[in-house]
Write a protein that holds these residues in place. Structure first.
Motif, PDB file in Angstrom:
ATOM      1  N   SER A 154      -9.076  43.520  -5.026  1.00  0.00           N
ATOM      2  CA  SER A 154      -7.889  44.079  -5.675  1.00  0.00           C
ATOM      3  C   SER A 154      -6.901  44.715  -4.708  1.00  0.00           C
ATOM      4  CB  SER A 154      -8.312  45.127  -6.703  1.00  0.00           C
ATOM      5  OG  SER A 154      -8.912  46.246  -6.053  1.00  0.00           O
ATOM      6  N   GLY A 155      -7.377  45.067  -3.503  1.00  0.00           N
ATOM      7  CA  GLY A 155      -6.501  45.751  -2.563  1.00  0.00           C
ATOM      8  C   GLY A 155      -6.325  47.226  -2.868  1.00  0.00           C
ATOM      9  N   LEU A 156      -7.151  47.770  -3.774  1.00  0.00           N
ATOM     10  CA  LEU A 156      -7.066  49.195  -4.096  1.00  0.00           C
ATOM     11  C   LEU A 156      -7.514  50.038  -2.906  1.00  0.00           C
ATOM     12  CD1 LEU A 156      -8.527  49.471  -7.718  1.00  0.00           C
ATOM     13  CD2 LEU A 156      -6.237  50.155  -7.000  1.00  0.00           C
ATOM     14  N   PRO A 157      -6.897  51.196  -2.691  1.00  0.00           N
ATOM     15  CA  PRO A 157      -7.390  52.108  -1.652  1.00  0.00           C
ATOM     16  C   PRO A 157      -8.803  52.565  -2.006  1.00  0.00           C
ATOM     17  CG  PRO A 157      -5.184  52.736  -2.381  1.00  0.00           C
ATOM     18  CD  PRO A 157      -5.676  51.701  -3.345  1.00  0.00           C
ATOM     19  N   PRO A 158      -9.729  52.567  -1.066  1.00  0.00           N
ATOM     20  CA  PRO A 158     -11.115  52.967  -1.365  1.00  0.00           C
ATOM     21  C   PRO A 158     -11.225  54.352  -1.985  1.00  0.00           C
ATOM     22  CG  PRO A 158     -10.978  51.943   0.800  1.00  0.00           C
ATOM     23  CD  PRO A 158      -9.565  52.126   0.328  1.00  0.00           C
ATOM     24  N   GLU A 159     -10.308  55.261  -1.620  1.00  0.00           N
ATOM     25  CA  GLU A 159     -10.389  56.621  -2.166  1.00  0.00           C
ATOM     26  C   GLU A 159     -10.032  56.682  -3.646  1.00  0.00           C
ATOM     27  OE1 GLU A 159      -6.438  56.148   0.083  1.00  0.00           O
ATOM     28  OE2 GLU A 159      -8.564  55.684   0.402  1.00  0.00           O
ATOM     29  N   LYS A 160      -9.484  55.602  -4.190  1.00  0.00           N
ATOM     30  CA  LYS A 160      -9.172  55.558  -5.623  1.00  0.00           C
ATOM     31  C   LYS A 160     -10.325  54.995  -6.448  1.00  0.00           C
ATOM     32  CE  LYS A 160      -4.231  55.351  -6.618  1.00  0.00           C
ATOM     33  NZ  LYS A 160      -3.177  54.545  -7.277  1.00  0.00           N
ATOM     34  N   VAL A 161     -11.334  54.468  -5.782  1.00  0.00           N
ATOM     35  CA  VAL A 161     -12.444  53.816  -6.473  1.00  0.00           C
ATOM     36  C   VAL A 161     -13.682  54.698  -6.374  1.00  0.00           C
ATOM     37  CG1 VAL A 161     -13.810  51.716  -6.683  1.00  0.00           C
ATOM     38  CG2 VAL A 161     -11.457  51.585  -5.838  1.00  0.00           C
ATOM     39  N   PHE A 162     -14.269  55.018  -7.522  1.00  0.00           N
ATOM     40  CA  PHE A 162     -15.429  55.896  -7.577  1.00  0.00           C
ATOM     41  C   PHE A 162     -16.645  55.127  -8.084  1.00  0.00           C
ATOM     42  CE2 PHE A 162     -11.716  58.533  -7.772  1.00  0.00           C
ATOM     43  CZ  PHE A 162     -12.034  59.640  -7.004  1.00  0.00           C
ATOM     44  N   VAL A 163     -17.812  55.536  -7.617  1.00  0.00           N
ATOM     45  CA  VAL A 163     -19.064  54.888  -8.013  1.00  0.00           C
ATOM     46  C   VAL A 163     -19.790  55.764  -9.021  1.00  0.00           C
ATOM     47  CG1 VAL A 163     -21.313  54.056  -7.246  1.00  0.00           C
ATOM     48  CG2 VAL A 163     -19.292  53.683  -5.817  1.00  0.00           C
ATOM     49  N   ILE A 164     -20.019  55.225 -10.210  1.00  0.00           N
ATOM     50  CA  ILE A 164     -20.818  55.887 -11.240  1.00  0.00           C
ATOM     51  C   ILE A 164     -21.911  54.906 -11.649  1.00  0.00           C
ATOM     52  CG2 ILE A 164     -20.834  56.970 -13.516  1.00  0.00           C
ATOM     53  CD1 ILE A 164     -17.908  57.616 -13.189  1.00  0.00           C
ATOM     54  N   PRO A 165     -23.134  55.090 -11.166  1.00  0.00           N
ATOM     55  CA  PRO A 165     -24.208  54.136 -11.483  1.00  0.00           C
ATOM     56  C   PRO A 165     -24.485  54.073 -12.976  1.00  0.00           C
ATOM     57  CG  PRO A 165     -24.833  55.597  -9.671  1.00  0.00           C
ATOM     58  CD  PRO A 165     -23.583  56.165 -10.280  1.00  0.00           C
ATOM     59  N   ASN A 166     -25.022  52.946 -13.410  1.00  0.00           N
ATOM     60  CA  ASN A 166     -25.431  52.813 -14.805  1.00  0.00           C
ATOM     61  C   ASN A 166     -26.464  53.887 -15.135  1.00  0.00           C
ATOM     62  OD1 ASN A 166     -23.850  50.544 -15.475  1.00  0.00           O
ATOM     63  ND2 ASN A 166     -25.298  49.205 -14.433  1.00  0.00           N
ATOM     64  N   ALA A 167     -26.313  54.486 -16.297  1.00  0.00           N
ATOM     65  CA  ALA A 167     -27.184  55.595 -16.679  1.00  0.00           C
ATOM     66  C   ALA A 167     -28.552  55.103 -17.139  1.00  0.00           C
ATOM     67  CB  ALA A 167     -26.526  56.409 -17.788  1.00  0.00           C
ATOM     68  N   VAL A 168     -29.536  55.986 -17.039  1.00  0.00           N
ATOM     69  CA  VAL A 168     -30.892  55.719 -17.514  1.00  0.00           C
ATOM     70  C   VAL A 168     -31.257  56.785 -18.536  1.00  0.00           C
ATOM     71  CG1 VAL A 168     -33.329  55.551 -16.891  1.00  0.00           C
ATOM     72  CG2 VAL A 168     -31.588  54.643 -15.344  1.00  0.00           C
ATOM     73  N   ASP A 169     -31.698  56.365 -19.703  1.00  0.00           N
ATOM     74  CA  ASP A 169     -32.115  57.308 -20.743  1.00  0.00           C
ATOM     75  C   ASP A 169     -33.495  57.836 -20.384  1.00  0.00           C
ATOM     76  OD1 ASP A 169     -32.768  58.743 -22.978  1.00  0.00           O
ATOM     77  OD2 ASP A 169     -32.187  57.187 -24.415  1.00  0.00           O
ATOM     78  N   THR A 170     -33.541  59.053 -19.838  1.00  0.00           N
ATOM     79  CA  THR A 170     -34.812  59.612 -19.376  1.00  0.00           C
ATOM     80  C   THR A 170     -35.749  59.979 -20.517  1.00  0.00           C
ATOM     81  OG1 THR A 170     -33.770  61.809 -19.255  1.00  0.00           O
ATOM     82  CG2 THR A 170     -33.811  60.486 -17.238  1.00  0.00           C
ATOM     83  N   ALA A 171     -35.234  59.994 -21.754  1.00  0.00           N
ATOM     84  CA  ALA A 171     -36.113  60.243 -22.892  1.00  0.00           C
ATOM     85  C   ALA A 171     -36.961  59.013 -23.204  1.00  0.00           C
ATOM     86  CB  ALA A 171     -35.292  60.636 -24.118  1.00  0.00           C
ATOM     87  N   MET A 172     -36.468  57.845 -22.801  1.00  0.00           N
ATOM     88  CA  MET A 172     -37.190  56.600 -23.062  1.00  0.00           C
ATOM     89  C   MET A 172     -37.903  56.070 -21.822  1.00  0.00           C
ATOM     90  SD  MET A 172     -34.418  54.562 -25.429  1.00  0.00           S
ATOM     91  CE  MET A 172     -35.524  53.153 -25.572  1.00  0.00           C
ATOM     92  N   PHE A 173     -37.303  56.283 -20.654  1.00  0.00           N
ATOM     93  CA  PHE A 173     -37.861  55.742 -19.420  1.00  0.00           C
ATOM     94  C   PHE A 173     -38.237  56.890 -18.491  1.00  0.00           C
ATOM     95  CE2 PHE A 173     -34.824  52.700 -21.139  1.00  0.00           C
ATOM     96  CZ  PHE A 173     -35.602  51.549 -21.212  1.00  0.00           C
ATOM     97  N   LYS A 174     -39.528  57.004 -18.204  1.00  0.00           N
ATOM     98  CA  LYS A 174     -40.031  58.081 -17.363  1.00  0.00           C
ATOM     99  C   LYS A 174     -40.906  57.500 -16.256  1.00  0.00           C
ATOM    100  CE  LYS A 174     -40.162  61.311 -21.268  1.00  0.00           C
ATOM    101  NZ  LYS A 174     -41.011  62.206 -22.079  1.00  0.00           N
TER     102      LYS A 174
END
Length: 237
Positions: A154-174
């Motif tokens: 995309s040519g976006l500046p790296p500082e504009k792009v943030f990493v948010i990993p896919n969440a894990v439901d800790t009530a179901m997966f332990k």
């Protein structure tokens, strides 16, 4: 949220994957069968099914300005403060982001797939992405690899792009209550088995794992489960 294949217009929220408590979220998507108009879902979630039919891969036909009147109406009526779009191949997403920026709204784009640079489809989509994301407020990716891929495409500046990993439901997966033995390695992959989900990387990763644990090779188990390109469920081991 604006959602097509996956895309969004949201009010006070960054994603349709998070809890809606204390947040008003409005979803816009195309019509599904005879489902058209505005519907209320569980948790007071309001969904606008605009009368556009998908023509390929759950994407509507690009119109550029044809969607502007209804997008403008929804943004003003619902007092939207943030427009959030998902998925690079969603035409409705691109049009919503473009119109929202024209009206002065803050926009966020999320990408969670890997695309190439050499085939015709990727070349075309990367050009569209550069045009649409030229003025976005922020972008979100689900991994650092995805961020690198999106920045290059995309040519976006790296500082504009943030990493948010896919969440894990800790009530179901332990974590397992007892540490598993090291004499056997079990590798499980659950994903759509397509290129943009990184399925091709498995071909390179598996030999590396075998090289790192040569004594465990006879006991290794590999499980793959997901949808293939044809849309059918594939399971192999």
């Amino acid at each position: 949220m604006v959602i097509e294949f996956q895309a969004i217009v949201c009010y006070g929220s960054l994603s349709d994957h998070i809890d809606f408590v204390d947040r008003q979220v409005v979803v816009m998507t195309h019509a599904y069968g005879n489902r058209s108009g505005m519907r209320y879902m569980t948790g007071s979630l309001k969904v606008y099914y605009v009368p556009w039919k998908p023509f390929l891969m759950q994407n509507t036909l690009p119109t550029f300005y044809g969607t502007f009147p209804i997008i403008r109406t929804i943004l003003i009526r619902e007092k939207i403060t943030l427009v959030h779009g998902h998925q690079a191949f969603s035409t409705l997403c691109h049009e919503a982001l473009m119109h929202a920026r024209t009206m002065g709204y803050k926009v966020v784009f999320t990408d969670h797939s890997l695309y190439g640079f050499a085939d015709m489809g990727s070349i075309h989509m990367n050009k569209v992405l550069q045009f649409t994301l030229a003025d976005v407020s922020q972008a979100i990716c689900v991994s650092h690899t995805s961020k690198e891929n999106t920045v290059l495409r995309s040519g976006l500046p790296p500082e504009k792009v943030f990493v948010i990993p896919n969440a894990v439901d800790t009530a179901m997966f332990k974590p397992a209550p007892e540490r598993l033995g090291t004499d056997e390695i079990v590798i499980v992959v659950i994903s759509r088995l397509v290129y943009r989900k990184g399925a091709d990387l498995l071909v390179e990763v598996i030999p590396e794992v075998c090289h790192l644990y040569p004594n465990s090779v006879p006991g290794e188990q590999l499980f793959f489960a997901g949808l293939s390109k044809s849309g059918k469920t594939d399971e192999s081991s």
